[in-house]
Design an enzyme around this catalytic site. Structure first.
Site, mmCIF file in Angstrom:
data_model
loop_
_atom_site.group_PDB
_atom_site.id
_atom_site.type_symbol
_atom_site.label_atom_id
_atom_site.label_comp_id
_atom_site.label_asym_id
_atom_site.label_seq_id
_atom_site.Cartn_x
_atom_site.Cartn_y
_atom_site.Cartn_z
ATOM 1 N N HIS A 21 52.507 36.010 49.737
ATOM 2 C CA HIS A 21 51.516 35.480 48.798
ATOM 3 C C HIS A 21 51.787 34.012 48.444
ATOM 4 C CE1 HIS A 21 49.841 39.416 48.676
ATOM 5 N NE2 HIS A 21 50.832 39.940 47.992
ATOM 6 N N ASP A 62 47.898 43.642 53.674
ATOM 7 C CA ASP A 62 48.388 44.019 52.351
ATOM 8 C C ASP A 62 47.842 45.367 51.876
ATOM 9 O OD1 ASP A 62 49.517 44.066 49.856
ATOM 10 O OD2 ASP A 62 48.789 42.123 49.225
#
Length: 456
Positions: free
Chosen positions: A270, A321
């Site tokens: 991220h 994800d």
């Protein structure tokens, strides 16, 4: 031996016409050069297939279930997380395996050639370990076998509910281990990979985040890594940055780079909350920034500074994800569009002589292979045959070639519809746009979802 020919292929030296590729029984490319004669299996456009560098497979089962606003008027990542925790109660090993097989099949059909599974759902419903502490890891390995996808398994160390070392509660108890128990779990997971995985599968380690792992846990996890990949969530949310800064005296990226020898083994997931200085510092380490643009958009994480990071020579790759939507080309497009929206620009990640789509794809190839510790991401002798073929003779790609075809696949919105074939480590698992075990995998997944719906 498999012999493939292609009208055009993306090679390390650039686009080549009329290419012949020989794939050995070990799943590696033996040779790649000019076509001598058209093979029985002739392809239109052939690309290396990227590794999906960040997946939580079980979360695929809640796709679409968290889009209504809850009682909190400020619905955020943190309220989504509570909904995710409540869902965990119905997930036993059989169901997790079925869900993971579906996820891995969908990744292959989307054009990914392998996956790094950030695996933290370790224990039974109340947090008690299974008889085999690595039972859930074994199910991830089994699911990858069913789908035929190359796997880098990343068992996750998750110790605490926050930087204040509060005990895990509720659904989090299924994730938790102390360093000693985690070492045993990791060893068990490694045995499952070796005994039951593909020859090209790997294992790494994942200290979950600076919120969930203390200094002793981090040291223990890194000691288990050896020369394998190290993955970690970092600087995803503003609240996370504030919590780490309050307890450790520095922002997450700054603290990690000041206190650990971050290098090319690391993949930091991220990093959507970084200062410009942190962005350039991270780029200089050689670590991979693990980007998940669809999930980051879905959860309102923020925008990774891709222009600055790549401009400073940084490495990056793409992951799915939460698996809310598994779509390789959409991930790349979303990353680019986030940069354009932030900066009010166009072709934000293109550079002189290299189109936007080409730079995005090359970045995903190199970053994914590095993050997964996988010798792939290129069509060259010795590399694993992770390959994806596209048809261009259709209304979407319109017989385009080279970078223009790749740009069209990414930005035209129909790249996935053009995927005809996918190989993972030489295993030909997608043919004519359809996974070879689709019917069996989908039937079991649908049955599991019906069971979970009844339970809810």
């Amino acid at each position: 031996m498999q012999i493939l020919t292609a009208s055009q292929a993306l090679m390390p030296e650039g686009w080549q016409r009329d290419v012949e590729i020989r794939v050995g029984d070990d799943g590696r490319i033996e040779s790649a050069g000019p076509m001598t004669s058209r093979a029985t299996h002739h392809l239109d456009l052939l690309l290396p297939a990227p590794l999906n560098l960040h997946s939580h497979a079980f979360q695929r089962a809640i796709s679409g279930l968290t889009e209504a606003r809850g009682p909190d008027p400020a619905d955020t990542f943190w309220t989504w997380r509570q909904q995710m925790y409540r869902f965990l109660g119905g997930l036993d090993p059989d169901r997790v395996e079925a869900i993971a097989a579906m996820v891995f099949m969908e990744m292959l059909e989307a054009g990914y050639g392998a996956v790094a599974e950030f695996h933290y759902l370790h224990h039974a419903a109340e947090g008690q370990p299974h008889d085999d502490s690595a039972e859930m890891s074994a199910r991830i390995v089994a699911a990858a076998q069913q789908a035929g996808i190359g796997l880098t398994l990343l068992p996750v160390l998750y110790q605490w509910g926050g930087c204040d070392a509060r005990p895990l509660a509720g659904g989090q108890r299924r994730f938790g281990n102390d360093p000693d128990h985690f070492a045993r779990l990791h060893a068990g997971a490694a045995r499952h990979v070796v005994a039951h995985g593909h020859a090209d599968d790997r294992i790494g380690v994942a200290p979950h985040s600076l919120r969930a792992v203390d200094a002793g846990g981090m040291a223990a996890a890194l000691a288990l890594a050896g020369d394998g990949p190290v993955h970690m969530h970092l600087a995803e949310q503003v609240a996370e940055v504030e919590e780490v800064q309050a307890h450790r005296g520095a922002r997450p990226v700054t603290w990690l780079l000041d206190n650990h020898a971050v290098d090319a083994r690391w993949c930091l997931i991220h990093c959507t909350q970084m200062t410009p200085e942190e962005t350039t510092r991270l780029a200089a380490t050689g670590a991979v920034a693990g980007l998940c643009p669809i999930t980051e958009s879905n959860l309102g994480d923020g925008i990774f500074d891709g222009v600055r990071h790549l401009g400073a020579g940084g490495h990056a790759g793409i992951g799915s994800d939460s698996n809310v939507h598994i779509a390789l080309f959409d991930e790349l497009r979303t990353l680019e569009y986030s940069q354009r929206l932030r900066d009010r620009s166009r072709a934000a990640l293109a550079v002189q002589g290299v189109s936007t789509g080409r730079r995005l794809y090359d970045t995903a190839l190199a970053g994914g292979a590095q993050a997964g510790g996988r010798n792939a991401g290129r069509i060259a002798p010795g590399a694993l045959a992770d390959l994806v073929a596209l048809a261009t003779d259709n209304e979407w790609l319109c017989n385009r070639t080279g970078d223009t075809a790749l740009d069209t696949a990414i930005f035209g919105g129909h790249g996935a519809a053009c995927v005809t074939d996918v190989w993972s480590g030489g295993r030909h698992v997608v043919r004519d746009g359809r996974h070879i075990s689709r019917d069996t995998i989908c039937a079991r997944f649908r049955a599991v979802m019906a069971e979970l719906e009844t339970r809810a």
